[in-house]
Scaffold this motif. Structure first.
Motif, PDB file in Angstrom:
ATOM      1  N   ILE A  67       0.844  -1.198   0.000  1.00  0.00           N
ATOM      2  CA  ILE A  67       0.000   0.000   0.000  1.00  0.00           C
ATOM      3  C   ILE A  67       0.880   1.250   0.000  1.00  0.00           C
ATOM      4  O   ILE A  67       0.627   2.209  -0.749  1.00  0.00           O
ATOM      5  CB  ILE A  67      -0.942  -0.006   1.217  1.00  0.00           C
ATOM      6  CG1 ILE A  67      -1.969  -1.135   1.091  1.00  0.00           C
ATOM      7  CG2 ILE A  67      -1.652   1.335   1.351  1.00  0.00           C
ATOM      8  CD1 ILE A  67      -2.805  -1.357   2.335  1.00  0.00           C
ATOM      9  N   SER A  68       1.912   1.239   0.831  1.00  0.00           N
ATOM     10  CA  SER A  68       2.858   2.358   0.861  1.00  0.00           C
ATOM     11  C   SER A  68       3.501   2.564  -0.504  1.00  0.00           C
ATOM     12  O   SER A  68       3.604   3.698  -0.991  1.00  0.00           O
ATOM     13  CB  SER A  68       3.931   2.095   1.915  1.00  0.00           C
ATOM     14  OG  SER A  68       4.992   3.022   1.813  1.00  0.00           O
ATOM     15  N   LEU A  69       3.917   1.474  -1.126  1.00  0.00           N
ATOM     16  CA  LEU A  69       4.537   1.563  -2.450  1.00  0.00           C
ATOM     17  C   LEU A  69       3.563   2.123  -3.474  1.00  0.00           C
ATOM     18  O   LEU A  69       3.933   2.944  -4.321  1.00  0.00           O
ATOM     19  CB  LEU A  69       5.026   0.174  -2.879  1.00  0.00           C
ATOM     20  CG  LEU A  69       5.613   0.066  -4.291  1.00  0.00           C
ATOM     21  CD1 LEU A  69       6.878   0.907  -4.414  1.00  0.00           C
ATOM     22  CD2 LEU A  69       5.922  -1.397  -4.631  1.00  0.00           C
ATOM     23  N   SER A  70       2.306   1.706  -3.409  1.00  0.00           N
ATOM     24  CA  SER A  70       1.297   2.182  -4.360  1.00  0.00           C
ATOM     25  C   SER A  70       1.088   3.691  -4.242  1.00  0.00           C
ATOM     26  O   SER A  70       0.948   4.387  -5.252  1.00  0.00           O
ATOM     27  CB  SER A  70      -0.030   1.448  -4.127  1.00  0.00           C
ATOM     28  OG  SER A  70       0.124   0.051  -4.302  1.00  0.00           O
ATOM     29  N   ILE A  71       1.092   4.193  -3.002  1.00  0.00           N
ATOM     30  CA  ILE A  71       0.937   5.639  -2.791  1.00  0.00           C
ATOM     31  C   ILE A  71       2.113   6.396  -3.395  1.00  0.00           C
ATOM     32  O   ILE A  71       1.946   7.410  -4.086  1.00  0.00           O
ATOM     33  CB  ILE A  71       0.799   5.950  -1.287  1.00  0.00           C
ATOM     34  CG1 ILE A  71      -0.499   5.358  -0.728  1.00  0.00           C
ATOM     35  CG2 ILE A  71       0.838   7.452  -1.034  1.00  0.00           C
ATOM     36  CD1 ILE A  71      -0.621   5.438   0.784  1.00  0.00           C
TER      37      ILE A  71
ATOM     38  N   SER B 242       7.136  18.166  -3.977  1.00  0.00           N
ATOM     39  CA  SER B 242       6.578  18.568  -2.684  1.00  0.00           C
ATOM     40  C   SER B 242       6.609  20.098  -2.536  1.00  0.00           C
ATOM     41  O   SER B 242       5.728  20.682  -1.898  1.00  0.00           O
ATOM     42  CB  SER B 242       7.359  17.917  -1.539  1.00  0.00           C
ATOM     43  OG  SER B 242       8.720  18.286  -1.567  1.00  0.00           O
ATOM     44  N   GLU B 243       7.607  20.748  -3.138  1.00  0.00           N
ATOM     45  CA  GLU B 243       7.664  22.211  -3.107  1.00  0.00           C
ATOM     46  C   GLU B 243       6.501  22.816  -3.884  1.00  0.00           C
ATOM     47  O   GLU B 243       5.979  23.864  -3.498  1.00  0.00           O
ATOM     48  CB  GLU B 243       8.995  22.694  -3.679  1.00  0.00           C
ATOM     49  CG  GLU B 243      10.213  22.287  -2.846  1.00  0.00           C
ATOM     50  CD  GLU B 243      11.500  22.838  -3.417  1.00  0.00           C
ATOM     51  OE1 GLU B 243      11.445  23.496  -4.482  1.00  0.00           O
ATOM     52  OE2 GLU B 243      12.568  22.622  -2.805  1.00  0.00           O
TER      53      GLU B 243
ATOM     54  N   ILE C  87      11.208  20.903   5.275  1.00  0.00           N
ATOM     55  CA  ILE C  87      11.111  20.126   6.513  1.00  0.00           C
ATOM     56  C   ILE C  87      10.881  18.651   6.195  1.00  0.00           C
ATOM     57  O   ILE C  87      11.539  17.764   6.764  1.00  0.00           O
ATOM     58  CB  ILE C  87       9.975  20.671   7.401  1.00  0.00           C
ATOM     59  CG1 ILE C  87      10.298  22.095   7.855  1.00  0.00           C
ATOM     60  CG2 ILE C  87       9.754  19.764   8.612  1.00  0.00           C
ATOM     61  CD1 ILE C  87       9.166  22.776   8.597  1.00  0.00           C
ATOM     62  N   GLY C  88       9.957  18.381   5.271  1.00  0.00           N
ATOM     63  CA  GLY C  88       9.699  17.010   4.866  1.00  0.00           C
ATOM     64  C   GLY C  88      10.919  16.365   4.224  1.00  0.00           C
ATOM     65  O   GLY C  88      11.226  15.190   4.472  1.00  0.00           O
ATOM     66  N   SER C  89      11.633  17.126   3.407  1.00  0.00           N
ATOM     67  CA  SER C  89      12.819  16.591   2.733  1.00  0.00           C
ATOM     68  C   SER C  89      13.932  16.279   3.727  1.00  0.00           C
ATOM     69  O   SER C  89      14.610  15.251   3.614  1.00  0.00           O
ATOM     70  CB  SER C  89      13.316  17.587   1.678  1.00  0.00           C
ATOM     71  OG  SER C  89      12.325  17.807   0.685  1.00  0.00           O
ATOM     72  N   PHE C  90      14.126  17.165   4.726  1.00  0.00           N
ATOM     73  CA  PHE C  90      15.125  16.904   5.759  1.00  0.00           C
ATOM     74  C   PHE C  90      14.757  15.646   6.552  1.00  0.00           C
ATOM     75  O   PHE C  90      15.646  14.871   6.950  1.00  0.00           O
ATOM     76  CB  PHE C  90      15.251  18.097   6.695  1.00  0.00           C
ATOM     77  CG  PHE C  90      16.204  19.152   6.221  1.00  0.00           C
ATOM     78  CD1 PHE C  90      17.558  18.852   6.049  1.00  0.00           C
ATOM     79  CD2 PHE C  90      15.773  20.440   5.946  1.00  0.00           C
ATOM     80  CE1 PHE C  90      18.454  19.827   5.607  1.00  0.00           C
ATOM     81  CE2 PHE C  90      16.662  21.413   5.504  1.00  0.00           C
ATOM     82  CZ  PHE C  90      18.004  21.104   5.326  1.00  0.00           C
ATOM     83  N   ALA C  91      13.460  15.443   6.798  1.00  0.00           N
ATOM     84  CA  ALA C  91      13.021  14.243   7.511  1.00  0.00           C
ATOM     85  C   ALA C  91      13.344  12.987   6.706  1.00  0.00           C
ATOM     86  O   ALA C  91      13.803  11.976   7.257  1.00  0.00           O
ATOM     87  CB  ALA C  91      11.521  14.324   7.803  1.00  0.00           C
ATOM     88  N   ILE C  92      13.109  13.044   5.393  1.00  0.00           N
ATOM     89  CA  ILE C  92      13.417  11.896   4.520  1.00  0.00           C
ATOM     90  C   ILE C  92      14.911  11.607   4.527  1.00  0.00           C
ATOM     91  O   ILE C  92      15.343  10.454   4.694  1.00  0.00           O
ATOM     92  CB  ILE C  92      12.926  12.182   3.089  1.00  0.00           C
ATOM     93  CG1 ILE C  92      11.402  12.211   3.045  1.00  0.00           C
ATOM     94  CG2 ILE C  92      13.469  11.136   2.112  1.00  0.00           C
ATOM     95  CD1 ILE C  92      10.836  12.728   1.740  1.00  0.00           C
ATOM     96  N   ILE C  93      15.716  12.647   4.347  1.00  0.00           N
ATOM     97  CA  ILE C  93      17.174  12.473   4.305  1.00  0.00           C
ATOM     98  C   ILE C  93      17.698  11.933   5.628  1.00  0.00           C
ATOM     99  O   ILE C  93      18.496  10.993   5.674  1.00  0.00           O
ATOM    100  CB  ILE C  93      17.853  13.810   3.947  1.00  0.00           C
ATOM    101  CG1 ILE C  93      17.503  14.211   2.515  1.00  0.00           C
ATOM    102  CG2 ILE C  93      19.369  13.717   4.128  1.00  0.00           C
ATOM    103  CD1 ILE C  93      17.848  15.652   2.173  1.00  0.00           C
TER     104      ILE C  93
ATOM    105  N   LEU D  96      -0.197  12.419   2.579  1.00  0.00           N
ATOM    106  CA  LEU D  96      -0.584  13.826   2.718  1.00  0.00           C
ATOM    107  C   LEU D  96      -0.385  14.565   1.396  1.00  0.00           C
ATOM    108  O   LEU D  96      -1.257  15.353   0.972  1.00  0.00           O
ATOM    109  CB  LEU D  96       0.257  14.480   3.817  1.00  0.00           C
ATOM    110  CG  LEU D  96       0.067  15.987   4.013  1.00  0.00           C
ATOM    111  CD1 LEU D  96      -1.361  16.290   4.471  1.00  0.00           C
ATOM    112  CD2 LEU D  96       1.080  16.539   5.017  1.00  0.00           C
ATOM    113  N   LEU D  97       0.723  14.292   0.712  1.00  0.00           N
ATOM    114  CA  LEU D  97       0.992  14.959  -0.561  1.00  0.00           C
ATOM    115  C   LEU D  97      -0.016  14.567  -1.633  1.00  0.00           C
ATOM    116  O   LEU D  97      -0.468  15.414  -2.416  1.00  0.00           O
ATOM    117  CB  LEU D  97       2.414  14.631  -1.035  1.00  0.00           C
ATOM    118  CG  LEU D  97       3.569  15.213  -0.209  1.00  0.00           C
ATOM    119  CD1 LEU D  97       4.905  14.802  -0.805  1.00  0.00           C
ATOM    120  CD2 LEU D  97       3.476  16.730  -0.126  1.00  0.00           C
ATOM    121  N   ILE D  98      -0.383  13.291  -1.675  1.00  0.00           N
ATOM    122  CA  ILE D  98      -1.343  12.862  -2.697  1.00  0.00           C
ATOM    123  C   ILE D  98      -2.709  13.471  -2.415  1.00  0.00           C
ATOM    124  O   ILE D  98      -3.448  13.846  -3.341  1.00  0.00           O
ATOM    125  CB  ILE D  98      -1.416  11.317  -2.777  1.00  0.00           C
ATOM    126  CG1 ILE D  98      -2.076  10.883  -4.082  1.00  0.00           C
ATOM    127  CG2 ILE D  98      -2.161  10.709  -1.627  1.00  0.00           C
ATOM    128  CD1 ILE D  98      -1.284  11.112  -5.313  1.00  0.00           C
TER     129      ILE D  98
END
Length: 367
Positions: free
Chosen positions: A53-57, A74-75, A85-91, A349-351
């Motif tokens: 499900i995560s992959l599908s999103i 995302s920007e 903020i989201g990108s720093f969390a991913i990194i 959230l982004l979708i």
């Protein structure tokens, strides 16, 4: 600027599969059995479904914005500062994930094979290999996964098939969990093993046919995740749930208890460890590449190669923070559950925002 599109759907599936088959394969049966006893294969399957499900999103988002990665689109969706903020969390998350995978690799090696070698040596060697490999372009990254994937899958399936001759079907009963209170924790722990699927956000902009990403990604996930399910089933069938609770790395013990026909090889643990080292390398390659590639795009750098060795001391320092194996696995569990908010919650959230605002990226020619 439009990226060069050279990654095929088959290569994307191979990236997904070889990323999923990683360091977590050794303790996986233990995680599953602690949560559900003999129903361990069932909760492994549920964890695989959550990962799918995560992959599908993630892929749905990638198809809506086929020219950009999640760092870039995302920007467009939530603004530059919130996206940062989201990108720093991913990194940060994938840097920590890389360090923990390297530390787990080091602990297994010094415990099972190189007993007099300091764990720091094994960790830094594997991280150096990953750092050197990530200096290549994303197409070379895809070719490496494409090459290694069969070398991981075939021996893994062979060991599972050969081990089934020692399995007792009674050990797999009942197939339904009897104590639901610990099941959700176990499911989340297993679902966290599939968080490497986030790499699809980086490779879709380089795919020849982005719309095929959903098919190739799910095929790769199902093959790698299916191997996890059968490994758990084989381990429970051979040892039983109560015995597995006393084993630190049940899959390694399963390989020790398995032999080739006619006793050509009485134990397969040495051969299995060779395959497992390759699996660790491909998983580290993915998480480390995702870390530096996302960093490059966040700071709008021309190339990611300069970051491969720049990030190395930080990742190594984080890998050495756990004091022992017990503390390491506690951190792995905590980080994995927090990471689900990043790898599932953030893309969801982004979708949702993209649907509400009716925003999508410019399609490529073959879409």
């Amino acid at each position: 600027m439009e990226q060069t599109r050279q990654i095929t759907a088959i290569q994307a599936g191979a990236i997904m599969g070889s990323t999923v088959i990683g360091v977590g394969v050794l303790p996986l049966p233990l995680f599953a059995v602690r949560a559900a006893d003999s129903a361990a294969p069932l909760i492994t399957l549920i964890g695989l479904l959550i990962g799918s499900i995560s992959l599908s999103i993630v892929i749905w988002l990638g198809i809506r914005f086929p020219r950009k990665t999640i760092i870039q689109y995302s920007e467009d969706l939530i603004g530059k500062w919130l996206a940062a903020i989201g990108s720093f969390a991913i990194i940060g998350f994938f840097a920590v994930l890389t360090s923990l995978a390297a530390r787990e690799f080091g602990e297994v090696v010094v415990t099972s094979v190189l007993k007099t070698t300091p764990v720091e040596v094994t960790v830094i060697v594997m991280l150096l290999l990953a750092a050197i490999a990530t200096r290549n372009a994303i197409t070379t990254f895809a070719y490496m996964h494409y090459f290694y994937f069969p070398l991981l899958l075939v021996p893994g399936l062979l060991i599972v098939v050969l081990s089934l001759k020692n399995a007792e079907p009674i050990n797999l009963q009942p197939i339904w969990f009897q104590h639901p209170q610990g099941v959700m924790r176990g499911v989340l722990m297993i679902a966290a093993l599939f968080q490497g699927n986030f790499i699809m956000t980086m490779i879709i902009p380089s795919m020849i046919a982005p719309r095929k990403a959903i098919k190739s990604g799910l095929w790769g996930m199902c093959i790698g995740g299916g191997l996890y399910v059968v490994i758990v089933a084989a381990a429970v069938g051979v040892f039983g749930a109560e015995e597995i609770k006393n084993l630190l790395w049940p899959t390694l013990e399963l390989a020790k208890a398995t032999s080739l026909p006619a006793n050509v090889l009485e134990r397969l643990d040495a051969a299995f460890l060779a395959v497992w080292v390759t699996a660790v390398f491909t998983t580290l390659l993915t998480s480390y590449f995702l870390t530096i590639y996302a960093t490059r795009q966040l700071f709008r750098l021309a190339d990611h190669r300069m970051l491969s060795f720049f990030m190395l001391p930080f990742v190594f320092a984080m890998a050495m923070m756990p004091q022992n194996i017990v503390q390491m696995y506690k951190i792995v569990e905590l980080v994995g559950q927090i990471g689900l908010c990043i790898t599932i919650g953030y893309p969801a959230l982004l979708i949702l925002i993209s649907l509400i605002r009716k925003k999508r990226g410019k399609p490529v020619a073959n879409q």
